[in-house]
Enzyme design. Structure first.
Site: not given
Ligand code: AMP
Length: 217
Positions: A8, A83, A119, A151, A162
């Site tokens: 994404k 989400r 990654r 990360r 996740r």
């Molecule tokens: P990402 O970089 O999109 O994989 O997000 C990393 C982490 O940030 C996720 O595992 C959540 O803990 C938090 N996060 C990101 N976007 C959201 C969202 N829209 N709602 C809730 N938590 C989020």
């Protein structure tokens, strides 16, 4: 949308470059708040480190501040938001513009786990690397020589969580957006440009239609 590791972020960057809409990643906004040590960042970190969703309240307040910036006036790309159903419904309230074009990047679970485990991210400029594709052995970034790091939430036990959260919360959005006729699924397998071409085919058609509707008004 798409499961963690589906590309994404990478595809969002490419869309930003080609179409000129700014990419907003709620994950990046949260990681930035964590790095700056803000009150919200400290609260969010507890959930992020466990692979859980941060509260809707925190994420929405950050997003709301961002989408009122002038560069979002003509549209923007959301990466990692919504989400869950509550977030999708709130998005409709905080942005009453045209309905979103929802692109879901689909990948099998095994591929997701392989990708997330290999990654690495530049700690300085945030460029994303996949060690198994780039055959990279260096720990330095090609762009800025920054250090490449994994990360916290790309570690195996957090990846599992996740994915669980994705299946429990985010997958519901497929039915939600399909019901509204806004949903497009794209095969996420293949190299970055192949996936991007698939996305552009959808976007070109949908943006044309949107522009024609606006012009007819
Ligand atoms: P990402 O970089 O999109 O994989 O997000 C990393 C982490 O940030 C996720 O595992 C959540 O803990 C938090 N996060 C990101 N976007 C959201 C969202 N829209 N709602 C809730 N938590 C989020």
């Amino acid at each position: 949308m798409g499961p963690p590791g589906s590309g994404k972020g990478t595809q969002g960057e490419l869309i930003q470059e080609k179409y000129g809409f700014p990419k907003i990643s709620t994950g990046d906004l949260l990681r930035d708040a964590v790095q700056r040590g803000t009150v919200l960042g400290k609260k969010a970190k507890i959930y992020m480190d466990q692979g859980l969703l941060v509260s809707d309240e925190i994420v929405i307040s950050m997003l709301q501040e961002r989408i009122v910036e002038p560069d979002c006036r003509e549209g923007y790309i959301l990466d990692g938001f919504p989400r869950n159903l509550a977030q999708a419904q709130i998005l409709e309230k905080i942005d009453e513009g045209p309905a979103p074009i929802v692109i879901d990047i689909y990948l099998e679970e095994k591929e997701i786990i392989d990708r997330l485990s290999s990654r690495r991210i530049c700690s300085s400029c945030k460029t994303i690397y996949n060690l198994s594709i780039s055959k990279k052995t260096e720990v330095r970034c090609d762009v800025c020589e920054g250090q490449l790091i994994q990360r916290e939430d790309d570690k195996p036990e957090v990846i599992k969580e996740r994915l669980r959260v994705y299946h429990e919360e985010t997958v519901k959005l497929i039915d939600y957006y399909q019901g509204k006729g806004l949903y497009f699924r794209v095969d996420g397998l293949g190299d970055i440009n192949t996936v991007f071409d698939r996305i552009c085919d959808i976007l070109d058609g949908e943006l044309d239609e949107l522009n024609n509707t606006e012009a007819a008004r």
